[in-house]
Design a protein around this motif. Structure first.
Motif, PDB file in Angstrom:
ATOM      1  N   ALA A   1      -4.118  17.361   0.297  1.00  0.00           N
ATOM      2  CA  ALA A   1      -4.753  16.323  -0.679  1.00  0.00           C
ATOM      3  C   ALA A   1      -4.058  15.196  -0.232  1.00  0.00           C
ATOM      4  O   ALA A   1      -2.880  15.207   0.364  1.00  0.00           O
ATOM      5  CB  ALA A   1      -4.649  16.569  -1.875  1.00  0.00           C
ATOM      6  N   GLU A   2      -4.474  14.110  -0.367  1.00  0.00           N
ATOM      7  CA  GLU A   2      -4.076  12.779  -0.047  1.00  0.00           C
ATOM      8  C   GLU A   2      -4.550  11.652  -0.877  1.00  0.00           C
ATOM      9  O   GLU A   2      -5.714  11.559  -1.505  1.00  0.00           O
ATOM     10  CB  GLU A   2      -4.040  12.525   1.285  1.00  0.00           C
TER      11      GLU A   2
ATOM     12  N   LEU B   1      -3.805  11.784  -7.270  1.00  0.00           N
ATOM     13  CA  LEU B   1      -3.688  12.926  -6.620  1.00  0.00           C
ATOM     14  C   LEU B   1      -4.663  13.877  -7.372  1.00  0.00           C
ATOM     15  O   LEU B   1      -4.536  14.110  -8.439  1.00  0.00           O
ATOM     16  CB  LEU B   1      -2.409  13.721  -6.226  1.00  0.00           C
ATOM     17  N   PRO B   2      -5.435  14.753  -6.740  1.00  0.00           N
ATOM     18  CA  PRO B   2      -6.361  15.701  -7.345  1.00  0.00           C
ATOM     19  C   PRO B   2      -5.629  17.092  -7.703  1.00  0.00           C
ATOM     20  O   PRO B   2      -6.133  17.902  -8.440  1.00  0.00           O
ATOM     21  CB  PRO B   2      -7.401  16.076  -6.451  1.00  0.00           C
TER      22      PRO B   2
ATOM     23  N   ALA C   1       0.750  -1.093  -0.051  1.00  0.00           N
ATOM     24  CA  ALA C   1      -0.098  -0.197  -0.022  1.00  0.00           C
ATOM     25  C   ALA C   1       0.841   1.135   0.089  1.00  0.00           C
ATOM     26  O   ALA C   1       1.963   1.296   0.737  1.00  0.00           O
ATOM     27  CB  ALA C   1      -1.031   0.063   1.379  1.00  0.00           C
ATOM     28  N   ALA C   2       0.547   2.125  -0.921  1.00  0.00           N
ATOM     29  CA  ALA C   2       1.427   3.417  -0.730  1.00  0.00           C
ATOM     30  C   ALA C   2       0.378   4.655  -0.659  1.00  0.00           C
ATOM     31  O   ALA C   2      -0.772   4.559  -0.976  1.00  0.00           O
ATOM     32  CB  ALA C   2       2.100   3.664  -2.362  1.00  0.00           C
ATOM     33  N   ALA C   3       1.253   5.677  -0.095  1.00  0.00           N
ATOM     34  CA  ALA C   3       0.459   6.762   0.296  1.00  0.00           C
ATOM     35  C   ALA C   3       1.028   8.014  -0.337  1.00  0.00           C
ATOM     36  O   ALA C   3       2.420   7.857  -0.250  1.00  0.00           O
ATOM     37  CB  ALA C   3       0.273   7.038   1.643  1.00  0.00           C
ATOM     38  N   ALA C   4       0.405   9.112  -0.813  1.00  0.00           N
ATOM     39  CA  ALA C   4       1.079  10.366  -1.143  1.00  0.00           C
ATOM     40  C   ALA C   4       0.198  11.385  -0.481  1.00  0.00           C
ATOM     41  O   ALA C   4      -0.887  11.392  -0.491  1.00  0.00           O
ATOM     42  CB  ALA C   4       1.020  10.552  -2.669  1.00  0.00           C
TER      43      ALA C   4
ATOM     44  N   ALA D   1       3.306   1.063  -6.967  1.00  0.00           N
ATOM     45  CA  ALA D   1       2.274   1.686  -6.070  1.00  0.00           C
ATOM     46  C   ALA D   1       2.613   3.094  -5.653  1.00  0.00           C
ATOM     47  O   ALA D   1       1.616   3.839  -5.665  1.00  0.00           O
ATOM     48  CB  ALA D   1       2.495   1.096  -4.616  1.00  0.00           C
ATOM     49  N   VAL D   2       3.619   3.557  -5.738  1.00  0.00           N
ATOM     50  CA  VAL D   2       4.110   5.142  -5.330  1.00  0.00           C
ATOM     51  C   VAL D   2       3.396   5.798  -6.483  1.00  0.00           C
ATOM     52  O   VAL D   2       2.646   6.832  -6.405  1.00  0.00           O
ATOM     53  CB  VAL D   2       5.510   5.359  -5.146  1.00  0.00           C
TER      54      VAL D   2
END
Length: 252
Positions: free
Chosen positions: A72-73, A104-105, A57-60, A96-97
């Motif tokens: 934003a995320e 992202l919006p 799982a990746a998150a920004a 994933a990154v």
DNA sequence: GCGACAG
DNA sequence: ATCTTGTCGC
């Protein structure tokens, strides 16, 4: 739930992965000043794993660089695309990154990676690789010195010492909190080392690690928990898969 | 040859 | 990265 697939042409062996690094290395831009710290947006990216379920799982997380508020995320869950091999971390983390960044919006601005850029056996770590694929300004902030050496920086926040690969400076050991273990900063792409250090200090008003990294770490762990819970709840039967995009930010 | 090694 | 309880301190 969508499970991101491995991009077409992604290396499958260590041999192929090293060849990709050798080919892309020449596209890194090392000496641009980069955006001024404290302006625009700063995005942290991080990844969490569940090896049992073969999930990544990746998150920004996008922050306002001036206030460090979350703007934003986005997250993305995928199948693990490469084993952990020191020096080849990018091949494990980037699919994933990239998918999370793609969701992202808003444009991410400067990206902060959890790991190294130039400070790498072939001078092409995660942060440089991400920079070349997206052409975004990227820096690397790692928690461990990897194979590199450094003198002890002074005890005060802001003190730093060169991070050395033999006789070559590949980054800085930077103290972000008085009396606390330093972090290890290196150039990724389109931001020089002084800029990377300045951004790291701007992102650490309170804790050892950059706010970007802390926020992205918390979010990717949460995304992994929720993905694992949903898979368990459905017996894994309704998961759909799709090909990850292959031209992220090709035009920006 | 062996060990160490970002996450 | 991840496995893991309580505990000391702001």
């Amino acid at each position: 739930m969508t499970i991101v697939g491995v991009p077409a042409g992604w290396p499958a062996t260590e041999e192929e992965a090293r060849a990709v690094q050798d080919e892309l290395r020449g596209r890194v831009v090392l000496h641009e000043p980069g955006p001024p710290p404290g302006t625009g947006r700063v995005t942290g990216v991080d990844v969490a794993y569940d090896d049992e379920l073969d999930l990544v799982a990746a998150a920004a997380v996008v922050l306002d660089a001036a206030t460090l508020d979350v703007v934003a995320e986005a997250t993305a869950v995928g199948r693990v695309s490469f084993p952990y091999v020191p020096g080849l971390l990018a091949f494990r983390e980037l699919p994933a990154v990239l998918a999370a960044l793609d969701r992202l919006p808003v444009p991410p601005g400067l990206v902060v990676c959890d790991g190294y850029g130039l400070a790498h056996p072939r001078r092409f770590g995660l942060a440089s690789h991400l920079g070349v694929l997206t052409d975004l300004p990227v820096i690397g902030v790692a928690k461990n010195p990897f194979t590199f050496t450094h003198d002890d920086p002074g005890p005060a926040r802001g003190a730093d010492a060169p991070l050395m690969a033999g006789a070559e400076e590949v980054g800085r050991a930077l103290r972000t909190r008085d009396g606390v273990k330093p972090v290890f900063v290196s150039v990724g792409h389109r931001v020089g080392l002084p800029g990377a250090v300045a951004h790291t200090l701007a992102l650490t008003p309170r804790f050892r690690l950059p706010e970007t990294t802390r926020r992205a770490d918390a979010l990717c762990r949460r995304a992994l928990r929720e993905a694992a819970r949903r898979l368990a709840g459905t017996g894994g039967q309704d998961a759909t898969t799709r090909q990850a995009p292959t031209s992220w930010y090709a035009e920006s």
